[in-house]
Design an enzyme around this catalytic site. Structure first.
Site, PDB file in Angstrom:
ATOM      1  N   ARG A 149      -6.970  -4.093 -17.982  1.00 58.66           N
ATOM      2  CA  ARG A 149      -7.002  -4.645 -16.629  1.00 58.66           C
ATOM      3  C   ARG A 149      -6.290  -5.980 -16.565  1.00 58.66           C
ATOM      4  O   ARG A 149      -6.376  -6.777 -17.493  1.00 58.66           O
ATOM      5  CB  ARG A 149      -8.415  -4.767 -16.118  1.00 58.66           C
ATOM      6  CG  ARG A 149      -9.293  -5.591 -17.017  1.00 58.66           C
ATOM      7  CD  ARG A 149     -10.749  -5.308 -16.882  1.00 58.66           C
ATOM      8  NE  ARG A 149     -11.000  -3.920 -17.147  1.00 58.66           N
ATOM      9  CZ  ARG A 149     -12.076  -3.271 -16.786  1.00 58.66           C
ATOM     10  NH1 ARG A 149     -13.026  -3.881 -16.167  1.00 58.66           N
ATOM     11  NH2 ARG A 149     -12.234  -2.019 -17.053  1.00 58.66           N
TER      12      ARG A 149
ATOM     13  N   ASP B 264     -10.371  -9.062 -14.259  1.00 60.37           N
ATOM     14  CA  ASP B 264     -11.717  -8.556 -14.003  1.00 60.37           C
ATOM     15  C   ASP B 264     -12.592  -9.763 -13.678  1.00 60.37           C
ATOM     16  O   ASP B 264     -12.631 -10.729 -14.446  1.00 60.37           O
ATOM     17  CB  ASP B 264     -12.246  -7.827 -15.246  1.00 60.37           C
ATOM     18  CG  ASP B 264     -13.573  -7.141 -15.004  1.00 60.37           C
ATOM     19  OD1 ASP B 264     -13.816  -6.678 -13.876  1.00 60.37           O
ATOM     20  OD2 ASP B 264     -14.373  -7.054 -15.953  1.00 60.37           O
TER      21      ASP B 264
ATOM     22  N   ASP C 212     -16.517 -10.743 -12.495  1.00 52.01           N
ATOM     23  CA  ASP C 212     -17.886 -10.256 -12.328  1.00 52.01           C
ATOM     24  C   ASP C 212     -18.823 -11.404 -12.009  1.00 52.01           C
ATOM     25  O   ASP C 212     -18.754 -12.471 -12.640  1.00 52.01           O
ATOM     26  CB  ASP C 212     -18.387  -9.581 -13.616  1.00 52.01           C
ATOM     27  CG  ASP C 212     -17.711  -8.265 -13.901  1.00 52.01           C
ATOM     28  OD1 ASP C 212     -17.535  -7.477 -12.955  1.00 52.01           O
ATOM     29  OD2 ASP C 212     -17.374  -8.018 -15.066  1.00 52.01           O
TER      30      ASP C 212
END
Length: 159
Positions: A89, A92, A94
């Protein structure tokens, strides 16, 4: 105003350069009140490439579901596309913790369900918020990291 602990990760080059350069640019876009150092960590699962990881503490008036939508929009702006779980990726993002405690409403689950078992999250989080308490266990980030990395027989330690 709420605070969020946001984990950042990248293991693919982007228009901003290397994964570490991508995280530096993403950190600038997040305008954190505190940010950890960017560190290289081994690949997890089938991602195949090592990651650059960091944690940022961000202040916002957004509710967690709104913050998640903002983070997903930022991922897309950096070139992230849908793909397989644990795959490579560009970026990312979160939500790990929120100063409002636990959140189980629409959108994210807070605290992040796996953060207690992830050294690549706990180490940078301990750098910027060692005394932040996990709303589910009451343990501080420092304590969670110590538990994860404790060298006792049979204890598993994740990268």
């Amino acid at each position: 105003m709420s605070e969020y602990a946001i984990a950042l990760g990248s293991n693919r080059r982007s228009r901003h350069g290397s994964p570490a350069a991508t995280l530096r640019t993403a950190l600038a876009a997040l305008t954190p009140v505190r940010a950890s150092a960017i560190r290289a960590t081994p690949a997890l699962g089938p991602a195949g490439r090592s990651f650059a990881n960091a944690v940022a503490i961000v202040e916002s008036q957004l509710e967690p579901d709104e913050m998640l939508a903002e983070l997903k929009a930022l991922e897309r702006a950096f070139g992230r596309r849908g793909g397989r779980r644990w795959g490579p990726r560009v970026l990312d993002l979160d939500i790990i913790l929120w100063s409002g405690g636990a959140w189980g409403g629409p959108g994210p689950t807070i605290p992040h369900p796996a953060f207690r078992e992830r050294r690549f999250v706990l180490q940078p989080l301990a750098e910027v918020a060692p005394d932040w308490r996990d709303p589910m266990t009451g343990a501080t980030v420092r304590q969670l990291l110590a538990r994860l990395t404790a060298p006792w027989p049979g204890h598993r330690s994740n990268p």
